[in-house]
Scaffold this motif. Structure first.
Motif, PDB file in Angstrom:
ATOM      1  N   LEU A  24     -63.205 -44.876  22.953  1.00 16.96           N
ATOM      2  CA  LEU A  24     -63.506 -43.485  22.610  1.00 16.96           C
ATOM      3  C   LEU A  24     -62.620 -43.021  21.451  1.00 16.96           C
ATOM      4  CD1 LEU A  24     -65.298 -41.131  23.554  1.00 16.96           C
ATOM      5  CD2 LEU A  24     -63.389 -40.397  24.994  1.00 16.96           C
ATOM      6  N   PHE A  25     -61.331 -43.380  21.495  1.00 17.89           N
ATOM      7  CA  PHE A  25     -60.422 -43.035  20.400  1.00 17.89           C
ATOM      8  C   PHE A  25     -60.858 -43.710  19.106  1.00 17.89           C
ATOM      9  CE2 PHE A  25     -56.863 -44.320  17.724  1.00 17.89           C
ATOM     10  CZ  PHE A  25     -56.353 -43.079  17.384  1.00 17.89           C
ATOM     11  N   CYS A  74     -63.774 -42.009  17.580  1.00 25.08           N
ATOM     12  CA  CYS A  74     -63.365 -40.746  16.940  1.00 25.08           C
ATOM     13  C   CYS A  74     -62.661 -40.999  15.609  1.00 25.08           C
ATOM     14  CB  CYS A  74     -62.447 -39.956  17.870  1.00 25.08           C
ATOM     15  SG  CYS A  74     -63.280 -39.337  19.340  1.00 25.08           S
ATOM     16  N   ALA A  75     -62.024 -42.170  15.457  1.00 27.08           N
ATOM     17  CA  ALA A  75     -61.310 -42.496  14.222  1.00 27.08           C
ATOM     18  C   ALA A  75     -62.241 -43.025  13.130  1.00 27.08           C
ATOM     19  CB  ALA A  75     -60.213 -43.520  14.503  1.00 27.08           C
TER      20      ALA A  75
END
Length: 185
Positions: free
Chosen positions: A151-152, A155-156
């Motif tokens: 998920l991170f 988002c990046a």
């Protein structure tokens, strides 16, 4: 007179919810640090400096883990034997990495990102140790930390030079790698 203790079910439930949120928070931190930030920093570092530098620099992760464990894990103390073992291991890594006239060329930003990646791995290691004490099944905790890491990373993506290409994805070598990582690993 006898004291009668009446348990408050709402208070007990609130304590369980708070404990669950703290545990989930540690899993989120583990996913973001170990799956997302560590690999992001290491891969960016590899574009900025020599791979031999990064291989040696990232090898210092255990000392960061030891230092963080000393401060954040009960009963874990930094001992002279740990430091001596670390120094011996680093000497061996340097001997293997820099054999046959390999030279060290420093690139401050790339090398700093390598050190930062090693420190982040220490944070992930401490979180993993705490997660192991929660009593959950290993598969469940691995799945949850990977979920937060992915998920991170998603988002990046907008901040990276990333372009999804279905044709590149369908090349046999790339497809084979993805299948191996998704199923085999």
């Amino acid at each position: 007179p006898a004291v009668i203790c009446i348990q408050d079910p709402l208070r007990e439930e609130a304590a369980r919810v708070i404990a669950g949120l703290k545990q989930e928070g540690i899993m989120i931190v583990a996913g973001i640090t170990g799956i997302g930030i560590y690999y992001l920093m290491e891969n960016i570092a590899l574009t900025l400096t020599q791979a031999s530098n990064i291989s040696v620099i990232v090898s210092i992760a255990p000392i960061f883990t030891g230092i963080l464990a000393h401060f954040f894990l009960e009963g874990e103390k930094m001992k002279k034997s740990i430091v001596l073992g670390f120094v011996c291991a680093m000497a061996g890594i340097c001997l293997i990495t820099f054999q046959k006239g390999e030279t060290v060329e420093l690139n401050p930003l790339g090398d700093f990102l390598g050190v930062a990646a090693a420190a982040i791995w220490g944070v992930y290691s401490i979180c993993s140790r705490k997660i192991a004490g929660f009593g959950y099944d290993t598969i469940i905790t691995t799945r949850r930390t990977f979920f937060y890491g992915i998920l991170f990373m998603l988002c990046a993506l907008p901040f990276m030079d990333f372009h999804l290409s279905l044709s590149a994805l369908l090349k046999p070598v790339n497809l084979g790698n993805i299948i191996y990582l998704g199923v085999g690993a």
